[in-house]
Design a protein around this motif. Structure first.
Motif, PDB file in Angstrom:
ATOM      1  N   MET A   1      21.556  15.058  72.787  1.00 18.76           N
ATOM      2  CA  MET A   1      22.893  14.628  72.383  1.00 18.76           C
ATOM      3  C   MET A   1      23.602  13.933  73.548  1.00 18.76           C
ATOM      4  SD  MET A   1      25.979  16.955  70.851  1.00 18.76           S
ATOM      5  CE  MET A   1      24.834  17.707  69.687  1.00 18.76           C
ATOM      6  N   ALA A   2      23.440  14.488  74.758  1.00 24.01           N
ATOM      7  CA  ALA A   2      24.060  13.877  75.935  1.00 24.01           C
ATOM      8  C   ALA A   2      23.442  12.506  76.215  1.00 24.01           C
ATOM      9  CB  ALA A   2      23.891  14.796  77.146  1.00 24.01           C
ATOM     10  N   LEU A   3      22.119  12.377  76.054  1.00 26.42           N
ATOM     11  CA  LEU A   3      21.454  11.098  76.293  1.00 26.42           C
ATOM     12  C   LEU A   3      21.932  10.027  75.318  1.00 26.42           C
ATOM     13  CD1 LEU A   3      19.317   9.419  77.763  1.00 26.42           C
ATOM     14  CD2 LEU A   3      17.622  10.303  76.139  1.00 26.42           C
ATOM     15  N   GLY A 277      29.191  10.379  64.439  1.00 22.23           N
ATOM     16  CA  GLY A 277      27.955  10.300  63.676  1.00 22.23           C
ATOM     17  C   GLY A 277      26.764  10.809  64.463  1.00 22.23           C
ATOM     18  N   ILE A 278      26.737  10.536  65.757  1.00 18.16           N
ATOM     19  CA  ILE A 278      25.640  11.044  66.589  1.00 18.16           C
ATOM     20  C   ILE A 278      25.668  12.561  66.649  1.00 18.16           C
ATOM     21  CG2 ILE A 278      24.838  11.170  68.982  1.00 18.16           C
ATOM     22  CD1 ILE A 278      25.561   8.255  69.289  1.00 18.16           C
ATOM     23  N   VAL A 279      26.859  13.140  66.920  1.00 20.87           N
ATOM     24  CA  VAL A 279      26.966  14.602  67.034  1.00 20.87           C
ATOM     25  C   VAL A 279      26.645  15.267  65.701  1.00 20.87           C
ATOM     26  CG1 VAL A 279      28.528  16.493  67.558  1.00 20.87           C
ATOM     27  CG2 VAL A 279      28.646  14.393  68.905  1.00 20.87           C
ATOM     28  N   GLY A 280      27.272  14.779  64.623  1.00 19.69           N
ATOM     29  CA  GLY A 280      27.009  15.386  63.318  1.00 19.69           C
ATOM     30  C   GLY A 280      25.575  15.177  62.869  1.00 19.69           C
ATOM     31  N   SER A 284      22.916  18.141  61.960  1.00 17.50           N
ATOM     32  CA  SER A 284      22.276  18.211  60.638  1.00 17.50           C
ATOM     33  C   SER A 284      20.762  18.118  60.751  1.00 17.50           C
ATOM     34  CB  SER A 284      22.805  17.061  59.763  1.00 17.50           C
ATOM     35  OG  SER A 284      24.201  17.142  59.606  1.00 17.50           O
ATOM     36  N   THR A 285      20.277  17.223  61.567  1.00 14.64           N
ATOM     37  CA  THR A 285      18.828  17.047  61.706  1.00 14.64           C
ATOM     38  C   THR A 285      18.177  18.276  62.319  1.00 14.64           C
ATOM     39  OG1 THR A 285      19.174  14.669  61.977  1.00 14.64           O
ATOM     40  CG2 THR A 285      17.034  15.557  62.633  1.00 14.64           C
ATOM     41  N   THR A 286      18.780  18.792  63.394  1.00 12.11           N
ATOM     42  CA  THR A 286      18.205  19.989  64.023  1.00 12.11           C
ATOM     43  C   THR A 286      18.267  21.187  63.076  1.00 12.11           C
ATOM     44  OG1 THR A 286      20.360  20.371  65.058  1.00 12.11           O
ATOM     45  CG2 THR A 286      18.677  19.258  66.374  1.00 12.11           C
ATOM     46  N   GLY A 287      19.332  21.269  62.252  1.00 16.65           N
ATOM     47  CA  GLY A 287      19.397  22.361  61.278  1.00 16.65           C
ATOM     48  C   GLY A 287      18.288  22.265  60.247  1.00 16.65           C
ATOM     49  N   MET A 288      18.011  21.058  59.760  1.00 13.93           N
ATOM     50  CA  MET A 288      16.917  20.872  58.804  1.00 13.93           C
ATOM     51  C   MET A 288      15.569  21.187  59.434  1.00 13.93           C
ATOM     52  SD  MET A 288      18.202  17.343  56.984  1.00 13.93           S
ATOM     53  CE  MET A 288      16.646  17.176  56.131  1.00 13.93           C
ATOM     54  N   LEU A 289      15.361  20.711  60.659  1.00 15.34           N
ATOM     55  CA  LEU A 289      14.093  20.997  61.336  1.00 15.34           C
ATOM     56  C   LEU A 289      13.929  22.488  61.599  1.00 15.34           C
ATOM     57  CD1 LEU A 289      13.995  18.042  63.904  1.00 15.34           C
ATOM     58  CD2 LEU A 289      12.703  18.273  61.770  1.00 15.34           C
ATOM     59  N   HIS A 290      15.036  23.135  61.947  1.00 11.17           N
ATOM     60  CA  HIS A 290      14.972  24.581  62.174  1.00 11.17           C
ATOM     61  C   HIS A 290      14.613  25.326  60.892  1.00 11.17           C
ATOM     62  CE1 HIS A 290      16.722  28.681  62.483  1.00 11.17           C
ATOM     63  NE2 HIS A 290      16.227  28.606  63.726  1.00 11.17           N
ATOM     64  N   GLY A 291      15.213  24.908  59.756  1.00 10.37           N
ATOM     65  CA  GLY A 291      14.900  25.551  58.483  1.00 10.37           C
ATOM     66  C   GLY A 291      13.450  25.332  58.074  1.00 10.37           C
ATOM     67  N   ILE A 292      12.935  24.105  58.257  1.00 10.66           N
ATOM     68  CA  ILE A 292      11.537  23.831  57.904  1.00 10.66           C
ATOM     69  C   ILE A 292      10.597  24.626  58.800  1.00 10.66           C
ATOM     70  CG2 ILE A 292       9.782  22.022  57.839  1.00 10.66           C
ATOM     71  CD1 ILE A 292      11.997  20.048  57.101  1.00 10.66           C
TER      72      ILE A 292
END
Length: 334
Positions: A1-3, A277-280, A284-292
């Motif tokens: 996120m920082a990058l 948009g980057i933060v959100g 969202s993406t990390t949450g989906m990857l974590h769930g999968i």
């Protein structure tokens, strides 16, 4: 996120050039021609002036200065010319470099020919014609030829009869040629051009199309002109059918379109929306990857857990009755 945030901030700091086209409606104003040309002839032998389609003659005395000079450049001046020609070749290959030049106008070093650093005792063998002229905004012909220009009822003429034919030498170097307001740092197509004549009767022709340009950057705001050019040179030989007059001829014509070049910058609200948009998006993406990932891990772990408990063999009685219950432990007490 920082990058991604750092990369987005670098994009926010950058600017770009926007080009807009419209019809040029200004035909009443004058067009300024900025000239700095060195001809390999003495100043008393050459004359420069402009004649346009309206048969209006603009003499060189209206703004041009004739200076005796040495045609050969000093080492420092040769390095300046070599670097300018290198930039010209890169501009023809990479057109996007023109945006960089527009942004650096007034901020970069001047493109004018530096003065000689050596005290040469060689007598002047050339004439440097520099200055500016104001002409009508119609097609015209700026030329440098033998003899000084004199008015004529049908146009104009040059007193070439008083000049020895053997002294004709129209080898020349164009240190600067531009139209409109003089903007330091802008490199024009003919800057640094050098032509060597192979014959006394040689004609050099430049056909120029001038495009009015309004330049608006965060550094400057100027009304200048861009131009494109094609070149042609030939030896005058009347016996062979090559007619004309020896000299340097720059025939220019003006385009009916005007270009507005504006430097633009990403507004802060757009940068803020993209940052959100980057933060959100990362959340969202990390949450989906974590769930999968969690789902896959649970499936694998459950299979290993089921495999740890194998079923016990059933006991069959004589009447073919099957007992699936675990047998009771017997006390082996005697």
């Amino acid at each position: 996120m920082a990058l991604l945030t750092i990369m987005e901030f670098s994009v926010y700091q950058d600017t770009w050039m926007k080009y807009e086209y419209e019809v040029d409606k200004d035909f009443s104003s004058k067009l300024r021609i900025n000239i700095d040309i060195t001809v390999a002839m003495k100043c008393q032998y050459v004359g420069a002036d402009v004649l346009d389609l309206a048969e209006t003659m603009v003499a060189s005395a209206d703004g041009l200065i004739y200076e005796p000079a040495i045609f050969d450049l000093s080492p420092q001046q040769k390095e300046w010319q070599r670097m300018l020609q290198l930039i010209q070749s890169r501009l023809q290959e990479e057109h996007s470099l023109q945006d960089v030049i527009f942004k650096s106008a007034f901020k970069s070093a001047s493109t004018a020919l530096p003065p000689r650093e050596d005290d040469s005792s060689q007598p002047p063998d050339a004439c440097r014609i520099r200055g500016h002229l104001y002409v009508n905004k119609v097609a015209g012909n700026f030329h440098i030829t033998v003899g000084k220009a004199i008015p004529h009822p049908r146009g104009h003429a040059h007193l070439a009869a008083l000049v020895n034919h053997d002294s004709y030498n129209f080898s020349h170097r164009i240190d600067h040629l531009s139209f409109g307001e003089l903007v330091p740092g802008i490199i024009n197509p003919l800057d640094g051009t050098e032509k060597i004549a192979v014959d006394h009767n040689q004609m050099f022709q430049y056909f120029i199309t001038v495009v009015p340009t309004k330049l608006h950057t965060y550094k400057i705001s100027a009304d200048t002109h861009q131009f494109s050019v094609t070149e042609r040179e030939r030896v005058i030989n009347h016996a062979a059918g090559s007619h004309g007059v020896s000299g340097i001829f720059m025939k220019y014509d003006l385009s009916s379109l005007m270009v507005t070049v504006t430097e633009e910058h990403m507004p802060f609200w757009q940068f803020f929306v993209r940052l959100c948009g980057i933060v959100g998006g990362i959340f969202s993406t990390t949450g989906m990857l974590h769930g999968i990932g969690k789902f896959i891990v649970e499936i694998i772990c459950c299979r290993f857990r089921l495999g740890a408990y194998k079923p016990v063999n059933s006991i069959t009685f004589e009447d073919d009755h099957t007992d699936n219950h675990l047998p009771l432990l017997e006390n082996n007490t005697h």
